[in-house]
Design a protein around this motif. Structure first.
Motif, PDB file in Angstrom:
ATOM      1  N   GLY A  36     -33.988  60.625  30.752  1.00 55.80           N
ATOM      2  CA  GLY A  36     -33.388  59.296  30.868  1.00 55.80           C
ATOM      3  C   GLY A  36     -32.253  59.295  31.879  1.00 55.80           C
ATOM      4  O   GLY A  36     -32.151  58.395  32.724  1.00 55.80           O
ATOM      5  N   ALA A  39     -33.677  59.373  35.323  1.00 54.99           N
ATOM      6  CA  ALA A  39     -34.218  58.078  35.739  1.00 54.99           C
ATOM      7  C   ALA A  39     -33.097  57.114  36.108  1.00 54.99           C
ATOM      8  O   ALA A  39     -33.183  56.381  37.104  1.00 54.99           O
ATOM      9  N   ASN A  40     -32.002  57.121  35.319  1.00 55.05           N
ATOM     10  CA  ASN A  40     -30.898  56.203  35.611  1.00 55.05           C
ATOM     11  C   ASN A  40     -30.225  56.542  36.941  1.00 55.05           C
ATOM     12  O   ASN A  40     -29.850  55.645  37.713  1.00 55.05           O
ATOM     13  N   LEU A  42     -31.678  57.995  39.418  1.00 57.10           N
ATOM     14  CA  LEU A  42     -32.631  57.595  40.451  1.00 57.10           C
ATOM     15  C   LEU A  42     -32.496  56.099  40.740  1.00 57.10           C
ATOM     16  O   LEU A  42     -32.538  55.658  41.888  1.00 57.10           O
ATOM     17  N   LEU A  43     -32.294  55.337  39.667  1.00 60.64           N
ATOM     18  CA  LEU A  43     -32.128  53.891  39.809  1.00 60.64           C
ATOM     19  C   LEU A  43     -30.904  53.584  40.678  1.00 60.64           C
ATOM     20  O   LEU A  43     -30.936  52.723  41.557  1.00 60.64           O
ATOM     21  N   ALA A  46     -31.538  54.314  44.262  1.00 59.55           N
ATOM     22  CA  ALA A  46     -32.423  53.346  44.905  1.00 59.55           C
ATOM     23  C   ALA A  46     -31.641  52.239  45.588  1.00 59.55           C
ATOM     24  O   ALA A  46     -32.180  51.513  46.417  1.00 59.55           O
ATOM     25  N   ASP A  66     -24.907  48.110  46.746  1.00 58.34           N
ATOM     26  CA  ASP A  66     -25.805  47.113  46.169  1.00 58.34           C
ATOM     27  C   ASP A  66     -25.560  47.007  44.656  1.00 58.34           C
ATOM     28  O   ASP A  66     -25.714  47.995  43.937  1.00 58.34           O
ATOM     29  N   LEU A  68     -27.157  45.331  42.310  1.00 56.05           N
ATOM     30  CA  LEU A  68     -28.297  45.113  41.418  1.00 56.05           C
ATOM     31  C   LEU A  68     -28.764  46.390  40.703  1.00 56.05           C
ATOM     32  O   LEU A  68     -28.911  46.391  39.477  1.00 56.05           O
ATOM     33  N   PRO A  69     -28.946  47.517  41.435  1.00 54.06           N
ATOM     34  CA  PRO A  69     -29.345  48.737  40.726  1.00 54.06           C
ATOM     35  C   PRO A  69     -28.291  49.192  39.727  1.00 54.06           C
ATOM     36  O   PRO A  69     -28.620  49.774  38.698  1.00 54.06           O
ATOM     37  N   MET A  72     -28.878  47.243  36.673  1.00 56.83           N
ATOM     38  CA  MET A  72     -30.090  47.699  36.004  1.00 56.83           C
ATOM     39  C   MET A  72     -29.855  49.045  35.331  1.00 56.83           C
ATOM     40  O   MET A  72     -30.309  49.275  34.206  1.00 56.83           O
ATOM     41  N   THR A  75     -28.027  48.558  32.077  1.00 64.16           N
ATOM     42  CA  THR A  75     -28.934  48.084  31.034  1.00 64.16           C
ATOM     43  C   THR A  75     -29.788  49.232  30.516  1.00 64.16           C
ATOM     44  O   THR A  75     -29.954  49.415  29.303  1.00 64.16           O
ATOM     45  N   ALA A  76     -30.332  50.022  31.461  1.00 57.98           N
ATOM     46  CA  ALA A  76     -31.209  51.117  31.068  1.00 57.98           C
ATOM     47  C   ALA A  76     -30.456  52.152  30.250  1.00 57.98           C
ATOM     48  O   ALA A  76     -30.991  52.701  29.277  1.00 57.98           O
TER      49      ALA A  76
END
Lengths: 127, 500
Positions: A36, A39-40, A42-43, A46, A66, A68-69, A72, A75-76
């Motif tokens: 997890g 993945a976060n 990586l987000l 991005a 940015d 937005l990521p 996100m 949230t993740a």
């Protein structure tokens, strides 16, 4: 900097996958947590190169990161945290019920195997 | 009128919060949750009418415009599925009121069930990849808790598998979102549909494959289905029924949505791969079902097998194929759920679901036997029943595109499904009523069927009959929905046009 982060993501995924493949429940949970995190991260990656905080009217150089990521990823993180907490509770419950942290063999596999033995046994008795 | 799009999400959310506040008063909770789900169903029905008349409806949540803000989108495809899903949710809720023991129901069943409903409708309505992830999580978290409501040991271990597998798939989902965002700079599905066209073909194929795996786990397609027959049967019948009817279907919906609108049908053998997966899913599922001898486990394997049919229609990438898939999903949700509800009634009466220990139920509960007959024959796809039309459409579309192998597999699987339904029928309903095992069943289960359970099952079986009767108009609607999916220009225009 990005390369370091990318390497970290790779390591987190690798270690997470390795732990996920273990038989002990606690290691699986830790493995999922690491996956997890990977993945976060990586987000976040991005979103492109880092810049100043994306606050309206605060940025001086004009290069902001940015947002937005980041939103996100937040949230993740919250979701992963909640599910992991539940998973830990479940693992504890599993331990409390069975006094065992190992993941057992598949119930159905065992039933089928046992059924096979039973039918062989029946045949022997029949003879 | 666009407020309608938000209502199927907003009503259950508010009711879930309210039900938590009054968690000490069961009666009030029951009224709240039945009212909220009925309200959401009504909103979904109005939404379908609205979308049918005036095209795709879009709401920008919080006034943040797409592609930056989150949009809720209802096109014909999602509105159709949403309505059927809400009807199913409502029927299962009524069934649960009759079935669940008081102690289980008091343990936050109602708030959880409402949250599950929120997840279901949000998954259908979202127009944003990341919001789809959130909707999935809302649904899954509620399902984790519903699965382990009693916390008994036979539930904990299978639930563990379910949670770990779902969490892994969610992690892959985040990974996919991050990669898509890095490649295109957006997560809005309509926007993605445009921007992914500029991404190199190999990268796009890789991303499409990653999302196929993510949703394939949730939809339980071959070879990612192993967790399903293990975890579903352990929950109370009502919970299993709603999972069986809805959760995997939402995975299928997400596969269809992403593979058409987001990634586009197109190139590179993706269709052959999907058709292969479809055939394997059908075959493995039905063979697994034949090997079982417990009602719930047989039915769980049939979920897997039926998913294959839905993916089959997608793999054809044609209007006819997708229309048949839409009809098939619409038929499948109530049919599968009502089969599980019948299984729940049998368990309530006898205390077991094992075929070897049951028999003669046609004498004890003749009405339930009749209720089993209709959806069972639908599932096998016999002519006057609802399953026939979806399968006929799929076979026709398959032959049209000369995919004979997968058509042959689907026909073979239909026969095997009929065989397996006949096995349940002979095992449970026919035979001697006075088997010693049945008489020796534990005294705890009630000998009569609560009226709410029968009412809910009758209602849901009635829905499947209505679907069979209204097959022609349903097919026309589905054909329009499928045409919008194959040519997503209208969808993209509706979403991005909302910004202007």
């Amino acid at each position: 900097m990005t390369l370091v982060l990318a390497g970290t993501v790779a390591v987190l995924y690798a270690v997470g996958t390795y732990l996920l493949l273990q038989r002990t429940l606690t290691r699986i949970v830790i493995g999922l947590a690491l996956l997890g995190h990977g993945a976060n991260l990586l987000l976040l990656l991005a979103g492109g190169p880092p810049g100043e905080p994306p606050l309206v009217g605060e940025a001086t150089s004009g290069v902001v990161s940015d947002p937005l990521p980041q939103a996100m990823a937040l949230t993740a993180i919250v979701i992963t945290f909640g599910v992991l907490a539940f998973l830990l509770a479940l693992a504890y419950r599993s331990w409390a019920v069975s006094r065992n942290d190992e993941v057992e063999d598949d119930v159905e596999d065992r039933r089928v195997a046992a059924g096979k033995r039973a039918s062989v046994h029946d045949e022997e008795v029949g003879q | 009128m666009n407020i309608l799009v938000a209502l199927p999400i907003a009503i259950p959310v508010a009711a879930a919060a309210a039900a938590l506040l009054v968690h000490l008063r069961l009666r009030l909770q029951r009224i709240l949750s039945v009212g909220a789900v009925a309200g959401a169903t009504a909103a979904a029905a109005l939404l379908l009418v609205h979308v049918e008349r005036s095209g795709t409806a879009v709401v920008s949540v919080g006034g943040w415009e797409p592609p930056v803000g989150i949009v809720l989108v209802a096109d014909l495809f999602s509105a159709l599925l949403l309505l059927v899903a809400m009807i199913t949710v409502l029927a299962v809720l009524v069934f649960a009121l009759g079935q669940l023991e008081r102690a289980v129901e008091e343990r936050y069943f109602h708030p959880l069930y409402l949250v599950l409903t929120v997840g279901v409708s949000a998954s259908f309505l979202t127009g944003d990849l990341f919001n789809l992830f959130v909707a999935f999580e809302v649904m899954l978290i509620a399902s984790y808790v519903l699965l382990t409501l009693t916390g008994r040991s036979e539930q904990v271990r299978p639930a563990m598998t379910y949670v770990v597998v779902s969490l892994l798939s969610s992690t892959l989902f985040i990974t996919g979102i991050a990669l898509v965002y890095a490649a295109t700079g957006t997560v809005n599905m309509a926007d993605l549909g445009q921007r992914l066209a500029d991404v190199p073909g190999a990268l796009r194929a890789g991303l499409a494959a990653l999302f196929l795996v993510v949703f394939g786990i949730k939809a339980a397609i071959f070879p990612l289905f192993f967790w399903l027959p293990d975890s579903y049967p352990t929950a109370p019948a009502a919970v299993t029924a709603v999972f069986a009817g809805l959760l995997t279907k939402i995975g299928v919906y997400a596969i269809i949505r992403t593979q058409t609108v987001v990634f586009g049908s197109s190139d590179g053998g993706a269709d052959t791969l999907i058709l292969f997966l479809a055939g394997a899913t059908m075959l493995v599922g039905v063979l697994g079902a034949i090997a079982q001898d417990d009602v719930k486990r047989i039915l769980s394997f049939h979920i897997v097998s039926q998913i294959g049919y839905m993916v089959f229609g997608l793999g054809l990438f044609s209007v006819a194929g997708l229309a048949a898939t839409t009809v098939f999903i619409i038929h499948h949700m109530p049919v599968k759920t009502s089969l599980f509800l019948v299984g729940g009634i049998v368990e309530k009466v006898t205390g077991t679901g094992a075929l070897t220990r049951l028999g003669g139920m046609v004498h004890r509960i003749p009405m339930t036997a009749g209720l089993f007959m209709v959806p069972a024959l639908s599932l096998a796809g016999l002519p006057p029943f609802s399953g026939f039309y979806g399968k006929l459409g799929l076979v026709q579309a398959g032959i049209q595109q000369q995919r004979f192998l997968v058509v042959a597999v689907s026909l073979l699987v239909s026969v095997l499904t009929l065989f397996s339904m006949a096995k349940i029928w002979t095992g449970v309903f026919w035979g001697d009523v006075d088997q010693p095992e049945v008489a020796a069943a534990p005294a705890k289960p009630g000998r009569t069927v609560p009226r709410l359970m029968t009412t809910a099952t009758v209602g849901l079986v009635g829905v499947t009959v209505v679907i069979a009767l209204a097959a022609e108009p349903l097919f026309q609607l589905s054909r329009r929905a499928a045409a919008d999916l194959i040519q997503p220009g209208g969808y993209i225009e509706a979403v991005l046009g909302a910004a202007r």
